[in-house]
Design an enzyme around this catalytic site. Sequence first.
Site, PDB file in Angstrom:
ATOM      1  N   GLN A  16     -36.505  12.477   7.016  1.00  0.00           N
ATOM      2  CA  GLN A  16     -37.378  13.020   8.063  1.00  0.00           C
ATOM      3  C   GLN A  16     -36.847  12.698   9.459  1.00  0.00           C
ATOM      4  O   GLN A  16     -36.703  13.571  10.308  1.00  0.00           O
ATOM      5  CB  GLN A  16     -38.796  12.460   7.908  1.00  0.00           C
ATOM      6  N   TYR A 142     -42.463  -2.742   1.587  1.00  0.00           N
ATOM      7  CA  TYR A 142     -41.839  -2.066   2.733  1.00  0.00           C
ATOM      8  C   TYR A 142     -42.041  -2.902   3.996  1.00  0.00           C
ATOM      9  O   TYR A 142     -41.095  -3.159   4.750  1.00  0.00           O
ATOM     10  CB  TYR A 142     -42.473  -0.686   2.890  1.00  0.00           C
TER      11      TYR A 142
HETATM   12  C1  AKB Z   1     -44.994   4.917   6.390  1.00  0.00           C
HETATM   13  O1  AKB Z   1     -46.124   5.432   6.429  1.00  0.00           O
HETATM   14  O2  AKB Z   1     -44.570   4.217   5.476  1.00  0.00           O
HETATM   15  C2  AKB Z   1     -44.082   5.143   7.587  1.00  0.00           C
HETATM   16  C3  AKB Z   1     -44.202   4.028   8.570  1.00  0.00           C
HETATM   17  C4  AKB Z   1     -45.403   3.906   9.413  1.00  0.00           C
HETATM   18  O3  AKB Z   1     -43.315   3.241   8.669  1.00  0.00           O
HETATM   19  N1  AKB Z   1     -44.377   6.392   8.209  1.00  0.00           N
END
Ligand code: AKB
Length: 319
Positions: A16, A142
Amino acid sequence: MHSTAPGVLVIGSSGQLGLELLQRLRQIHGSTRVVASDIKKAPDFEGPFELLDVLNKEALFALVRKYEVGEIYLLAALLSAVGEENPLKAWELNVNGLLNVLELARETGIRVYWPSSIAVFGSNTPKENTPQHTIMEPSTVYGFSKLAGERWCEYYHKRYGVDVRSLRYPGLIGWKTPPGGGTTDYAVHIFHEAIEKGRYASFLSANTRLPMMYMPDAIEATIRLMQAPSENIRIRSSYNLAGFSFTPEELGDAIREQMPHFELSYDIQPLRQSIADSWPASIDDSAARHDWNWKPEFSLHDMTRDMLHNLGKLKSQSV
Ligand code: AKB
């Protein structure tokens, strides 16, 4: 490469952010000097492209030698929602991929751009106007892989003098490319379905307020950060960055100003909802504003108008 200027390598160029940043970097540096790379090729590339898995250190080093690379944009990552489906893979790609690039930078003096995210914050962080320096206890793989990455960036800068720079992006909204498995993806899906079907079922609840940004602002911030003199970059972990914040309900209202018959309903996904609930509602980006003159251009309403216009045009061309 026969040019004397060093090349630029974009890792994760099919994603993206990657695709749009690649286009902008090619405008600035010229198509042949900016090498795109990913584990899969995006359809309509012009200019050099190489298949690359950033976890393959030898292949990465060979590519950098081949194109005499002086600057790397490392965008390959597993985002928040897909990361939860495969936590160990997310950790490996997000942290070890970065370490491969930082090691390369330590050995060769290459400059590095690496994105972090608002996902580095957690439910104990102040939710409104989240400060640059605050409690950080992310609950997603993440989020804590990005937090670990921020610490590594600062470490490589302080210990080895690596010129690495980073931004904590909010949710990114753009019409050129689909989002890739994040919690904020609803804010892009909603436009596609508004145009195609006139209705959308949001996977986040009506009042979930999150920080967001329109893609042209995200690209501009990235370029501005990378062009700033090194002495202005006081933060070598990652800068807070803000555009605007809204809830699904407010975004629905903004779309309805352009499309009065648009219908918004809710079909909550518990995983994504719990991730969103742990993130800030708004961000204080005064350090970025002060250090390298950051200022966003787009409001929620500008973004909504532009998205509907451009995405509508794109979809009508492709039928
Ligand atoms: C997600 O939603 O994981 C990403 C971010 C905010 O890093 N768009």
